[in-house]
Design a protein around this motif. Structure first.
Motif, PDB file in Angstrom:
ATOM      1  N   ARG A   1     -13.871   7.901   0.681  1.00  8.89           N
ATOM      2  CA  ARG A   1     -12.467   7.805   1.043  1.00  8.89           C
ATOM      3  C   ARG A   1     -11.792   9.133   0.700  1.00  8.89           C
ATOM      4  N   LEU A   2     -10.617   9.351   1.277  1.00  3.35           N
ATOM      5  CA  LEU A   2      -9.862  10.547   0.913  1.00  3.35           C
ATOM      6  C   LEU A   2      -9.625  10.577  -0.593  1.00  3.35           C
ATOM      7  N   LEU A   3      -9.292   9.424  -1.168  1.00  9.83           N
ATOM      8  CA  LEU A   3      -9.036   9.357  -2.607  1.00  9.83           C
ATOM      9  C   LEU A   3     -10.257   9.792  -3.404  1.00  9.83           C
ATOM     10  N   ASP A   4     -11.457   9.375  -2.965  1.00 10.45           N
ATOM     11  CA  ASP A   4     -12.680   9.769  -3.664  1.00 10.45           C
ATOM     12  C   ASP A   4     -12.809  11.285  -3.704  1.00 10.45           C
TER      13      ASP A   4
ATOM     14  N   ILE B   1      -1.079  16.954   3.552  1.00 14.66           N
ATOM     15  CA  ILE B   1      -1.162  18.056   2.591  1.00 14.66           C
ATOM     16  C   ILE B   1      -2.371  17.876   1.669  1.00 14.66           C
ATOM     17  N   ALA B   2      -2.611  16.629   1.244  1.00 13.58           N
ATOM     18  CA  ALA B   2      -3.775  16.356   0.390  1.00 13.58           C
ATOM     19  C   ALA B   2      -5.081  16.622   1.139  1.00 13.58           C
TER      20      ALA B   2
ATOM     21  N   LEU C   1       0.821  -1.214   0.000  1.00  8.75           N
ATOM     22  CA  LEU C   1       0.000   0.000   0.000  1.00  8.75           C
ATOM     23  C   LEU C   1       0.852   1.260   0.000  1.00  8.75           C
ATOM     24  N   ASN C   2       1.868   1.289   0.889  1.00  9.62           N
ATOM     25  CA  ASN C   2       2.613   2.546   1.054  1.00  9.62           C
ATOM     26  C   ASN C   2       4.130   2.424   0.869  1.00  9.62           C
ATOM     27  N   GLY C   3       4.608   1.203   0.613  1.00  5.52           N
ATOM     28  CA  GLY C   3       6.029   1.017   0.364  1.00  5.52           C
ATOM     29  C   GLY C   3       6.906   0.958   1.592  1.00  5.52           C
ATOM     30  N   ILE C   4       6.330   1.099   2.780  1.00  9.31           N
ATOM     31  CA  ILE C   4       7.116   1.089   4.018  1.00  9.31           C
ATOM     32  C   ILE C   4       7.469  -0.340   4.391  1.00  9.31           C
TER      33      ILE C   4
ATOM     34  N   ALA D   1      -6.216  15.364  -7.198  1.00 10.00           N
ATOM     35  CA  ALA D   1      -5.219  14.331  -7.488  1.00 10.00           C
ATOM     36  C   ALA D   1      -5.932  13.059  -7.894  1.00 10.00           C
ATOM     37  N   GLU D   2      -5.237  12.198  -8.607  1.00 14.85           N
ATOM     38  CA  GLU D   2      -5.806  10.934  -9.064  1.00 14.85           C
ATOM     39  C   GLU D   2      -5.410   9.767  -8.172  1.00 14.85           C
ATOM     40  N   VAL D   3      -4.385   9.966  -7.331  1.00 14.07           N
ATOM     41  CA  VAL D   3      -3.922   8.889  -6.452  1.00 14.07           C
ATOM     42  C   VAL D   3      -3.722   9.442  -5.046  1.00 14.07           C
ATOM     43  N   GLU D   4      -3.792   8.528  -4.076  1.00 13.44           N
ATOM     44  CA  GLU D   4      -3.491   8.844  -2.677  1.00 13.44           C
ATOM     45  C   GLU D   4      -2.153   8.198  -2.341  1.00 13.44           C
ATOM     46  N   GLU D   5      -1.242   8.943  -1.768  1.00 10.34           N
ATOM     47  CA  GLU D   5       0.117   8.443  -1.585  1.00 10.34           C
ATOM     48  C   GLU D   5       0.274   7.496  -0.404  1.00 10.34           C
ATOM     49  N   HIS D   6      -0.619   7.571   0.570  1.00  8.49           N
ATOM     50  CA  HIS D   6      -0.538   6.728   1.767  1.00  8.49           C
ATOM     51  C   HIS D   6       0.780   6.940   2.513  1.00  8.49           C
ATOM     52  N   HIS D   7       1.192   8.183   2.581  1.00 12.04           N
ATOM     53  CA  HIS D   7       2.301   8.593   3.438  1.00 12.04           C
ATOM     54  C   HIS D   7       1.825   9.776   4.269  1.00 12.04           C
ATOM     55  N   GLY D   8       2.270   9.817   5.522  1.00 16.24           N
ATOM     56  CA  GLY D   8       1.725  10.766   6.472  1.00 16.24           C
ATOM     57  C   GLY D   8       1.708  12.206   6.008  1.00 16.24           C
TER      58      GLY D   8
END
Length: 317
Positions: free
Chosen positions: A162-165, A185-186, A86-89, A173-180
């Motif tokens: 959802r935030l993305l919606d 900021i989004a 999901l977030n690469g972490i 934006a078209e994507v949610e980065e899933h980073h804090g």
């Protein structure tokens, strides 16, 4: 004695100290605040970890400071594969780039200070942060807050929110980065978009959704219970020694669409136990529950604190 919800906050006579003492939700638009977003290894603050803390400090609607840190714990730092996807972490990243959780929460608590907090589905974040501040004996996170999800539900009724919606609908934006920090900021961009479109009627609708209920007064209607009522159609046994009044607790469960049984039975769903008795190996009710579980039942035991916080989260939803 009473059990009631006032402005989204659950109040239980005799057991208030067992409920997270978070602040009050205040739907609205302000210009000075801290907006935060965290990443975690899962949904439960009882068993999952914070992996990333992100926030922006806003004054007169302008970002004046940022915070972003990865976090690692003294023992396990395992990150489930689906979270990494999901977030690469990764665990390796936490250990190489993160700072100790104690240091992180001290810094983060200082960054937030006394600000009103804003976030998207912010109760999720606040549960983890509240528990960490309490664990490390920091000032409890009792700040009032604005949940942008509450505003989204008023602005986009009967839709997935959802935030993305919200980002996509507003063309942000078209994507949610899933980073804090990036998601903080989004979220500010979504909040500012709502600021430009909300009228008094929409704001009134959002505020009206914050619960005010006497849970001992009468059986609640379906619209009052909502879709995420954790008690509906469940069978409970209330063990001896609870801090809350058992008769009132039983009435609360009944009014919320559940059933309280006098003793553990094969169809019991939850056994609610006093906190100090939760890990007892010889508790008679739990011994009986285990016997039923050996023959196919699925009885779960919950501490009184866990149970009350489960209700408290529903109250804030």
């Amino acid at each position: 004695m009473s059990i009631l919800i006032k402005n989204g906050v659950l109040h239980v006579s005799g057991a208030q100290a067992k409920i997270r003492g978070k602040g009050q939700e205040r739907p609205g638009f302000i210009t000075d605040y801290t907006l935060l977003d965290i990443e975690t290894t899962g949904l439960s603050p009882y068993r999952d970890h914070v992996t990333e803390l992100g926030a922006i400090k806003v004054r007169q609607n302008e970002v004046v400071a940022e915070y972003s840190k990865l976090v690692f714990y003294p023992r396990s730092n395992r990150v489930p594969a689906f979270i990494t996807n999901l977030n690469g972490i990764t665990e390796e990243q936490l250990l190489s780039e993160g700072i100790p959780v104690k240091d992180a929460i001290i810094e983060f608590r200082q960054f937030i200070a006394d600000d009103i907090i804003i976030g998207y589905n912010v109760n999720f974040d606040l549960n983890f942060l509240y528990d960490l501040t309490k664990k490390f004996k920091l000032p409890e996170l009792k700040n009032d807050y604005v949940d942008v999800l509450r505003l989204a539900r008023a602005y986009y009724p009967h839709q997935h929110n959802r935030l993305l919606d919200c980002l996509q609908r507003a063309g942000i934006a078209e994507v949610e980065e899933h980073h804090g920090l990036a998601d903080a900021i989004a979220t500010k961009k979504v909040y500012d978009d709502f600021r430009g479109h909300f009228d008094e009627e929409l704001l009134k609708q959002a505020r009206a959704k914050v619960k005010n209920l006497d849970l001992l007064d009468k059986e609640l209607e379906a619209w009052e219970l909502g879709l995420h009522n954790p008690v509906a159609n469940k069978k409970f046994v209330l063990a001896a020694g609870l801090a809350m009044d058992k008769a009132e607790a039983a009435l609360m469960v009944t009014n919320m669409g559940g059933l309280v049984q006098a003793m553990v039975q094969s169809d019991t769903d939850y056994l609610i136990m006093a906190d100090q008795k939760f890990f007892s190996k010889n508790h008679p009710d739990w011994l009986q529950a285990q016997k039923y579980n050996q023959t196919g039942s699925k009885i779960k035991r919950l501490s009184e604190s866990y149970f009350l916080n489960m209700i408290a989260e529903w109250a804030r939803n």
